[in-house]
Enzyme design. Structure first.
Site, short mmCIF file in Angstrom:
data_model
loop_
_atom_site.label_atom_id
_atom_site.label_comp_id
_atom_site.label_asym_id
_atom_site.label_seq_id
_atom_site.Cartn_x
_atom_site.Cartn_y
_atom_site.Cartn_z
N ASP A 194 13.26 -33.53 -40.57
CA ASP A 194 12.44 -33.68 -39.36
C ASP A 194 12.56 -32.46 -38.45
O ASP A 194 12.92 -32.57 -37.28
CB ASP A 194 12.84 -34.96 -38.61
CG ASP A 194 12.72 -36.20 -39.48
OD1 ASP A 194 11.84 -37.01 -39.21
OD2 ASP A 194 13.48 -36.33 -40.45
N ASN A 278 6.34 -38.81 -43.52
CA ASN A 278 5.12 -39.43 -43.01
C ASN A 278 4.25 -38.44 -42.24
O ASN A 278 3.02 -38.59 -42.21
CB ASN A 278 5.46 -40.63 -42.13
CG ASN A 278 6.41 -40.29 -41.00
OD1 ASN A 278 7.54 -39.87 -41.25
ND2 ASN A 278 5.98 -40.47 -39.76
N HIS A 370 12.77 -47.14 -36.54
CA HIS A 370 12.57 -47.29 -37.99
C HIS A 370 13.54 -48.30 -38.62
O HIS A 370 13.79 -48.26 -39.83
CB HIS A 370 12.67 -45.95 -38.70
CG HIS A 370 11.74 -44.90 -38.15
ND1 HIS A 370 10.37 -45.07 -38.16
CD2 HIS A 370 11.98 -43.71 -37.56
CE1 HIS A 370 9.80 -43.99 -37.61
NE2 HIS A 370 10.75 -43.17 -37.23
N HIS A 397 13.84 -38.99 -41.06
CA HIS A 397 12.99 -39.99 -40.41
C HIS A 397 13.53 -40.46 -39.06
O HIS A 397 12.83 -40.44 -38.06
CB HIS A 397 12.75 -41.16 -41.35
CG HIS A 397 11.51 -41.95 -41.08
ND1 HIS A 397 10.31 -41.37 -40.71
CD2 HIS A 397 11.27 -43.29 -41.10
CE1 HIS A 397 9.40 -42.32 -40.56
NE2 HIS A 397 9.96 -43.48 -40.77
N VAL A 398 14.77 -40.92 -39.03
CA VAL A 398 15.43 -41.29 -37.78
C VAL A 398 15.99 -40.02 -37.16
O VAL A 398 16.75 -39.29 -37.81
CB VAL A 398 16.54 -42.33 -38.00
CG1 VAL A 398 17.27 -42.63 -36.70
CG2 VAL A 398 15.97 -43.60 -38.60
N HIS A 399 15.65 -39.76 -35.89
CA HIS A 399 16.00 -38.48 -35.27
C HIS A 399 17.40 -38.52 -34.65
O HIS A 399 17.59 -38.41 -33.44
CB HIS A 399 14.95 -38.11 -34.22
CG HIS A 399 13.57 -38.03 -34.78
ND1 HIS A 399 12.45 -38.13 -34.00
CD2 HIS A 399 13.14 -37.86 -36.06
CE1 HIS A 399 11.38 -38.04 -34.78
NE2 HIS A 399 11.78 -37.88 -36.03
#
Length: 531
Positions: A194, A278, A370, A397-399
């Protein structure tokens, strides 16, 4: 006997270092859960770099290569990719002829002496929108050349471009990795998720470069080009909030070009292996998706028997990597699952003892963001990965950062993988700080709907969270979590020990400083669970 002696010596050294420096090993686990709260002296996020930032602007003339990047093909071959020509953005765009500039790579083991030359393919792509007021885009020429016959652990000098136009790059250099079965491993493998193009992203990459990786694994959500409007290139940390009337989630493709330039100092000398996230979906006309991702990057899909750039595998010394796609069919009846099963079945753990898997959205995650989003994928694939003894799983995905105790089916299991979430590269959407087990932070079952696949949210039927959707404390499978931007380095020492270090961005100027650190230890003699 020589390898055994070296391995024994290294193991002894590791254990001594762990004792003197208090670096834990997974043999000491499972560990009591630890949470390090967000440092209030830091900003949760930073603004995107503007397109006229020096690291994003084009600094070569039209036919000369830029955005040069390496990727592993096989243990003795490498992909070299780059762009030439000028992209276009506006209402009316006309794709340029991809054959107008040739695709050549010259390479050899001595500076200025290129004993080998290879040619490749070139392509352009377009991002089109059938809506009034939205701009279209067509890329420059994207070149992909596969160079082969490479010797292991060897420095190569290379140039790329079109010699007929006298448009070759300056000389660049890379070092090949050890061969599988040699008993050797890439010295330092970097993991980033990310990333984006913010000031925090800059710190991440600067920090990563100082840690001198031998290869990089990029865990999806690369550019965040889809946080931008096509008209004017305006970005936002929340696209739907900022542009509620947009008929489609636009994507400002010049951000991809800026990202390629931003990354070139690293990717032109170190292979980067990518997997889609995504933010790479980027829907456009005729329901076309992922066009930027699939066109710009070379991945060893055919080399690993995959018919898709969304999932593939490769070897790096004694490590076998499996890159899985969460945004294509992952069900047990689908092509990806069939490929995965075959790939796992064909692994020789004597040749590649370590088995590492990676995909974008985490299965194990205690943050509100998420939470349980990809339960369907976990339910389809987890047992297969467990049965074949996957050692480590990386996701983004998870920041934020989170490392799990060894776990299988939400149960502590000494033979389960170590799951690591490292989606904290520094993107515009800011760092995640809320945990699902905190009062008032448990998302509803209607939240966190995946952008692909079904919804399999569940209440736990066993263990400390029995009868509940969220735990009421940090789950026992969550060993360490912290809301900070950063990257990670994996140093595989031998067939059983690997040092994992997570580097916080705020520690970049502190010598020998880092965040979470642990030796991950394989125990194949106790976990003989392979099919």
């Amino acid at each position: 006997m020589e390898y055994y002696t070296i391995s024994l010596l290294l193991t002894t050294m590791i254990m001594a270092a762990a004792s003197s420096q208090h670096v834990p090993t997974t043999l000491e686990g499972p560990f009591e859960p630890v949470t390090r709260r967000f440092d209030p002296s830091l900003r949760r996020g930073s603004q995107d770099l503007p397109m006229d930032h020096p690291r994003l602007t084009k600094n070569v003339t039209s036919n000369f290569p830029e955005q040069i990047a390496l990727a592993l093909s096989t243990p003795t071959s490498m992909w070299v990719s780059w762009l030439t020509g000028d992209s276009q953005i506006g209402v009316n765009v006309t794709p340029i002829d991809p054959t107008a500039v040739g695709s050549e790579v010259w390479y050899g083991k001595e500076s200025g002496k290129y004993s080998e030359k290879r040619s490749g393919v070139s392509v352009v792509y377009s991002q089109l929108y059938p809506f009034e007021g939205l701009w279209n885009y067509t890329s420059g020429i994207i070149h992909h050349v596969r160079i082969d016959g490479l010797e292991p652990e060897t420095k190569y000098y290379y140039k790329c471009g079109d010699s007929s136009l006298a448009a070759m790059s300056d000389e660049l250099v890379f070092q090949t990795l050890p061969l599988p079965g040699s008993g050797k491993y890439p010295p330092r493998i970097a993991f980033v998720g990310d990333l984006g193009l913010t000031s925090n992203s800059t710190t991440t990459i600067n920090h990563l470069i100082t840690n001198d990786p031998s290869m990089v694994v990029m865990l999806g959500d690369l550019t965040y080009a889809n946080q931008y409007r096509t008209t004017g290139g305006k970005g936002a940390s929340c696209y739907s909030c900022e542009f509620p009337d947009s008929p489609i989630r636009e994507t400002y493709q010049p951000r991809w070009d800026g990202w390629g330039r931003f990354m070139q100092p690293l990717t032109s000398r170190v292979p980067m292996m990518v997997i889609e996230g995504n933010h790479e979906i980027e829907p456009q006309v005729d329901n076309i998706t992922f066009l930027s991702y699939t066109t710009r990057f070379s991945v060893p899909s055919k080399e690993s028997g995959s018919d898709s750039n969304f999932y593939y595998s490769f070897d790096a010394g004694g490590v076998h990597f499996i890159m899985l796609g969460a945004y294509v069919d992952y069900n047990q009846t689908g092509a990806q699952y069939g490929w995965l099963e075959k790939d796992l079945r064909n692994i020789d753990r004597n040749t590649t003892p370590w088995l590492v898997a990676a995909w974008h959205p985490p299965w194990y995650n205690s943050y509100s963001s998420h939470y349980q989003e990809f339960e369907c994928m976990r339910l389809q694939m987890e047992t297969l990965l467990y049965q074949y003894g996957v050692d480590i799983v990386f996701s983004g995905h998870v920041h934020a950062y989170e490392r799990m105790n060894r776990v299988y089916n939400y149960t502590l299991d000494s033979c389960g993988p170590v799951y690591i979430t490292i989606g904290d590269g520094g993107n515009i959407e800011k760092v995640d700080v809320d945990h699902a087990d905190e009062v008032g932070k448990c998302p509803s079952a209607a939240d966190n709907t995946p952008e692909f696949g079904g919804i399999c949210h569940m209440n736990f039927s066993f263990g400390p969270a029995k009868g509940k959707f969220c735990w009421d404390r940090q789950p026992d499978w969550s060993a360490y979590r912290e809301s900070s931007f950063g990257h990670g380095i994996l140093e595989v020492v031998n067939s059983t020990y690997a040092l994992w270090t997570w580097h916080r961005n705020q520690d970049i100027y502190k010598e020998h400083s880092h965040g979470d650190q642990i030796y991950i230890v394989r125990q194949p003699e106790f976990c003989s669970i392979y099919l």
